[in-house]
Design a protein around this motif. Structure first.
Motif, PDB file in Angstrom:
ATOM      1  N   GLU A 128       1.365   0.328  -2.986  1.00 35.54           N
ATOM      2  CA  GLU A 128       2.753   0.792  -2.982  1.00 35.54           C
ATOM      3  C   GLU A 128       3.066   1.570  -1.708  1.00 35.54           C
ATOM      4  O   GLU A 128       4.169   1.470  -1.166  1.00 35.54           O
ATOM      5  N   ALA A 129       2.093   2.351  -1.215  1.00 35.47           N
ATOM      6  CA  ALA A 129       2.294   3.082   0.036  1.00 35.47           C
ATOM      7  C   ALA A 129       2.494   2.113   1.202  1.00 35.47           C
ATOM      8  O   ALA A 129       3.338   2.334   2.078  1.00 35.47           O
ATOM      9  N   LEU A 130       1.729   1.020   1.219  1.00 37.14           N
ATOM     10  CA  LEU A 130       1.893   0.024   2.277  1.00 37.14           C
ATOM     11  C   LEU A 130       3.243  -0.680   2.170  1.00 37.14           C
ATOM     12  O   LEU A 130       3.891  -0.976   3.176  1.00 37.14           O
ATOM     13  N   ARG A 131       3.668  -0.949   0.949  1.00 46.02           N
ATOM     14  CA  ARG A 131       4.989  -1.554   0.765  1.00 46.02           C
ATOM     15  C   ARG A 131       6.083  -0.614   1.261  1.00 46.02           C
ATOM     16  O   ARG A 131       7.087  -1.062   1.820  1.00 46.02           O
ATOM     17  N   LEU A 132       5.881   0.686   1.056  1.00 40.42           N
ATOM     18  CA  LEU A 132       6.859   1.651   1.546  1.00 40.42           C
ATOM     19  C   LEU A 132       6.921   1.609   3.077  1.00 40.42           C
ATOM     20  O   LEU A 132       7.995   1.705   3.671  1.00 40.42           O
ATOM     21  N   ALA A 133       5.752   1.476   3.721  1.00 42.40           N
ATOM     22  CA  ALA A 133       5.730   1.356   5.182  1.00 42.40           C
ATOM     23  C   ALA A 133       6.456   0.092   5.636  1.00 42.40           C
ATOM     24  O   ALA A 133       7.153   0.086   6.662  1.00 42.40           O
ATOM     25  N   ILE A 134       6.295  -0.994   4.880  1.00 44.17           N
ATOM     26  CA  ILE A 134       7.001  -2.241   5.207  1.00 44.17           C
ATOM     27  C   ILE A 134       8.504  -2.050   5.026  1.00 44.17           C
ATOM     28  O   ILE A 134       9.311  -2.544   5.820  1.00 44.17           O
ATOM     29  N   ALA A 135       8.895  -1.304   3.974  1.00 42.40           N
ATOM     30  CA  ALA A 135      10.319  -1.024   3.759  1.00 42.40           C
ATOM     31  C   ALA A 135      10.893  -0.187   4.896  1.00 42.40           C
ATOM     32  O   ALA A 135      12.039  -0.389   5.313  1.00 42.40           O
ATOM     33  N   ARG A 136      10.112   0.759   5.418  1.00 44.98           N
ATOM     34  CA  ARG A 136      10.559   1.541   6.579  1.00 44.98           C
ATOM     35  C   ARG A 136      10.867   0.618   7.760  1.00 44.98           C
ATOM     36  O   ARG A 136      11.864   0.776   8.453  1.00 44.98           O
ATOM     37  N   ALA A 137       9.964  -0.345   7.980  1.00 38.81           N
ATOM     38  CA  ALA A 137      10.161  -1.282   9.083  1.00 38.81           C
ATOM     39  C   ALA A 137      11.392  -2.152   8.844  1.00 38.81           C
ATOM     40  O   ALA A 137      12.158  -2.433   9.772  1.00 38.81           O
ATOM     41  N   ASN A 196      14.866  -1.014  10.023  1.00 39.19           N
ATOM     42  CA  ASN A 196      15.195  -0.944  11.442  1.00 39.19           C
ATOM     43  C   ASN A 196      16.023  -2.174  11.828  1.00 39.19           C
ATOM     44  O   ASN A 196      15.494  -3.290  11.866  1.00 39.19           O
ATOM     45  N   PRO A 197      17.309  -2.000  12.122  1.00 39.11           N
ATOM     46  CA  PRO A 197      18.145  -3.175  12.442  1.00 39.11           C
ATOM     47  C   PRO A 197      17.762  -3.841  13.762  1.00 39.11           C
ATOM     48  O   PRO A 197      18.124  -4.996  13.992  1.00 39.11           O
ATOM     49  N   ASP A 198      17.045  -3.113  14.626  1.00 38.44           N
ATOM     50  CA  ASP A 198      16.661  -3.658  15.930  1.00 38.44           C
ATOM     51  C   ASP A 198      15.231  -4.188  15.945  1.00 38.44           C
ATOM     52  O   ASP A 198      14.694  -4.494  17.014  1.00 38.44           O
ATOM     53  N   LEU A 199      14.621  -4.321  14.771  1.00 40.15           N
ATOM     54  CA  LEU A 199      13.206  -4.691  14.701  1.00 40.15           C
ATOM     55  C   LEU A 199      12.967  -6.098  15.244  1.00 40.15           C
ATOM     56  O   LEU A 199      13.581  -7.061  14.801  1.00 40.15           O
ATOM     57  N   LYS A 200      12.052  -6.196  16.230  1.00 46.18           N
ATOM     58  CA  LYS A 200      11.684  -7.491  16.810  1.00 46.18           C
ATOM     59  C   LYS A 200      10.169  -7.664  16.920  1.00 46.18           C
ATOM     60  O   LYS A 200       9.689  -8.780  17.043  1.00 46.18           O
ATOM     61  N   ILE A 201       9.426  -6.551  16.888  1.00 45.26           N
ATOM     62  CA  ILE A 201       7.964  -6.596  17.019  1.00 45.26           C
ATOM     63  C   ILE A 201       7.354  -5.763  15.904  1.00 45.26           C
ATOM     64  O   ILE A 201       7.765  -4.627  15.671  1.00 45.26           O
ATOM     65  N   ILE A 202       6.351  -6.318  15.216  1.00 42.62           N
ATOM     66  CA  ILE A 202       5.649  -5.603  14.152  1.00 42.62           C
ATOM     67  C   ILE A 202       4.186  -5.488  14.562  1.00 42.62           C
ATOM     68  O   ILE A 202       3.530  -6.493  14.857  1.00 42.62           O
ATOM     69  N   LEU A 203       3.677  -4.265  14.575  1.00 43.25           N
ATOM     70  CA  LEU A 203       2.278  -3.995  14.880  1.00 43.25           C
ATOM     71  C   LEU A 203       1.627  -3.488  13.593  1.00 43.25           C
ATOM     72  O   LEU A 203       2.017  -2.438  13.074  1.00 43.25           O
ATOM     73  N   ALA A 204       0.656  -4.224  13.078  1.00 38.65           N
ATOM     74  CA  ALA A 204       0.015  -3.864  11.809  1.00 38.65           C
ATOM     75  C   ALA A 204      -1.473  -3.643  12.034  1.00 38.65           C
ATOM     76  O   ALA A 204      -2.174  -4.521  12.553  1.00 38.65           O
ATOM     77  N   ASP A 205      -1.943  -2.467  11.659  1.00 39.88           N
ATOM     78  CA  ASP A 205      -3.343  -2.093  11.852  1.00 39.88           C
ATOM     79  C   ASP A 205      -4.052  -2.067  10.502  1.00 39.88           C
ATOM     80  O   ASP A 205      -3.851  -1.151   9.700  1.00 39.88           O
ATOM     81  N   GLU A 206      -4.867  -3.082  10.239  1.00 33.00           N
ATOM     82  CA  GLU A 206      -5.629  -3.205   8.997  1.00 33.00           C
ATOM     83  C   GLU A 206      -4.741  -3.003   7.763  1.00 33.00           C
ATOM     84  O   GLU A 206      -5.014  -2.148   6.917  1.00 33.00           O
ATOM     85  N   PRO A 207      -3.663  -3.775   7.610  1.00 36.68           N
ATOM     86  CA  PRO A 207      -2.741  -3.527   6.493  1.00 36.68           C
ATOM     87  C   PRO A 207      -3.320  -3.847   5.121  1.00 36.68           C
ATOM     88  O   PRO A 207      -2.800  -3.369   4.111  1.00 36.68           O
ATOM     89  N   THR A 208      -4.386  -4.657   5.058  1.00 35.36           N
ATOM     90  CA  THR A 208      -4.952  -5.009   3.744  1.00 35.36           C
ATOM     91  C   THR A 208      -6.300  -4.353   3.494  1.00 35.36           C
ATOM     92  O   THR A 208      -6.970  -4.683   2.518  1.00 35.36           O
ATOM     93  N   ALA A 209      -6.708  -3.430   4.368  1.00 35.99           N
ATOM     94  CA  ALA A 209      -7.999  -2.761   4.175  1.00 35.99           C
ATOM     95  C   ALA A 209      -7.942  -1.893   2.922  1.00 35.99           C
ATOM     96  O   ALA A 209      -6.908  -1.301   2.599  1.00 35.99           O
ATOM     97  N   HIS A 210      -9.070  -1.819   2.198  1.00 29.01           N
ATOM     98  CA  HIS A 210      -9.226  -0.956   1.019  1.00 29.01           C
ATOM     99  C   HIS A 210      -8.326  -1.374  -0.148  1.00 29.01           C
ATOM    100  O   HIS A 210      -8.100  -0.580  -1.057  1.00 29.01           O
TER     101      HIS A 210
END
Length: 345
Positions: free
Chosen positions: A267-276, A279-293
């Motif tokens: 759920e915390a990771l989903r919240l981070a995705i919701a934050r992204a 962003n109406p100007d979002l064009k680049i997504i940088l994800a660091d180990e999003p499925t770890a643990h």
């Protein structure tokens, strides 16, 4: 690695016990003072009702109703004294954070481009080119990246594979402009990343880490993060995009605990995705180990949500997860010599 882990664990144990010693001591002293204060009120009320004390009241003697009222209010009166301990610890935590920032600044590491970002002129997802990139964390430290070259096409989904310490997260940090390169350059959408352009380029990026920080506050507040122009409708759309609608309905306006107390890792990771997604100007997504643990089912759900958000955008993922890497357009592996070779197309 094992010896370094043991040293770090011992250091953490010593620092934790030092903090707990101060915390228990200060709490015990303040609780003792508060308890003595309540006890003195009880003694005064008791002896006043027995007629042994005849001072301290404006008119006549203290009766039973007034005495009980004073006893009920006494704990609340001394409550700020108990809260002083928590406030003191918050102050100590803030001072420790400032000392850590000072230490980073003394080492010459700083976050670039903290100016107000402007929107990129292009509405398309940009390509990214790394040319002869070099980076090290200190003048006396060996280079983590040396003459590193990489071309990422516009809208491409790329997985970075490699052992821990090979430089995957460092690459993401450099692309985000979180630290300056020692050598080489980074070109994003035809614009070279520099001190005068990093704020604008970073405004089109989103960072999704394996442990996103959740602030004490509502879910909606954690998604909007005080950014101007984010409406309730935008937050609702972001919740839907991250499949967090049911969680948000369950919490309502209830605040989350600091650090995400009350939310699972997924759920915390989903919240981070919701934050992204907000962003109406979002064009680049940088994800660091999003499925770890995460367990397999939760990791699969997070992967689907991330890919849905990345549709039409450039996505770079640093991961050890072969299932996530297989869903990317391309995967590259960074070996021990920091040379790059294609792993999948």
């Amino acid at each position: 690695t094992a010896l370094r882990l043991r040293r770090e664990a011992e250091s953490l144990r010593a620092r934790t016990m030092s903090v707990l010693k101060i915390a228990f001591l200060s709490s015990a002293v303040l609780e003792l003072l508060a308890a003595l204060g309540v006890a003195m009120v009880a003694v005064y009320v008791g002896f006043s009702l027995l007629g042994e004390i005849r001072f301290g009241t404006w008119t006549g003697r203290l009766d039973l109703t007034e005495g009980l009222f004073m006893l009920l209010l006494a704990p609340a009166f001394f409550e700020p004294l108990r809260e002083l301990s928590a406030v003191w610890h918050d102050r100590a935590a803030g001072e420790a954070a400032l000392k850590g920032l000072d230490a980073l600044a003394a080492e010459g590491l700083s976050i670039r481009g903290l100016a107000e970002p402007a929107a990129l002129a292009s509405t398309e997802a940009p390509g990214i080119r790394l040319e002869n990139l070099a980076f090290g964390y200190g003048a006396d430290e060996p280079l983590i990246l040396d003459r590193f070259n990489l071309d990422i096409a516009a809208g491409e989904h790329l997985a970075l594979l490699g052992a821990s310490g090979s430089g995957k997260s460092t690459l993401l940090s450099l692309i985000a402009g979180m630290a300056p390169c020692v050598g080489g350059r980074i070109v994003i959408g035809g614009i070279e990343l520099g001190d005068d352009t990093v704020a604008t380029l970073r405004g089109a990026m989103a960072w999704i880490g394996q442990k996103p920080h959740i602030f004490a506050g509502t879910i909606a507040g954690n998604i909007a993060l005080g950014r101007p122009g984010i409406s309730r409708g935008d937050v609702a759309d972001a919740l839907a995009a991250a499949s967090l609608g049911k969680v948000a309905d369950a919490y309502g306006g209830q605040p989350l605990g600091e650090g995400g107390i009350g939310l699972s890792g997924g759920e915390a990771l989903r919240l981070a995705i919701a934050r992204a997604a907000c962003n109406p100007d979002l064009k680049i997504i940088l994800a660091d180990e999003p499925t770890a643990h995460l367990d397999a089912d939760t990791a699969a759900d997070v992967t689907e949500t991330l890919l849905a958000l990345a549709r039409g955008r450039t996505l770079i993922v640093a991961t050890h997860d072969p299932l996530l890497a297989a869903r990317m357009h391309r995967a590259i592996r960074i070996d021990a010599d920091f040379a790059m070779r294609e792993a999948a197309e």
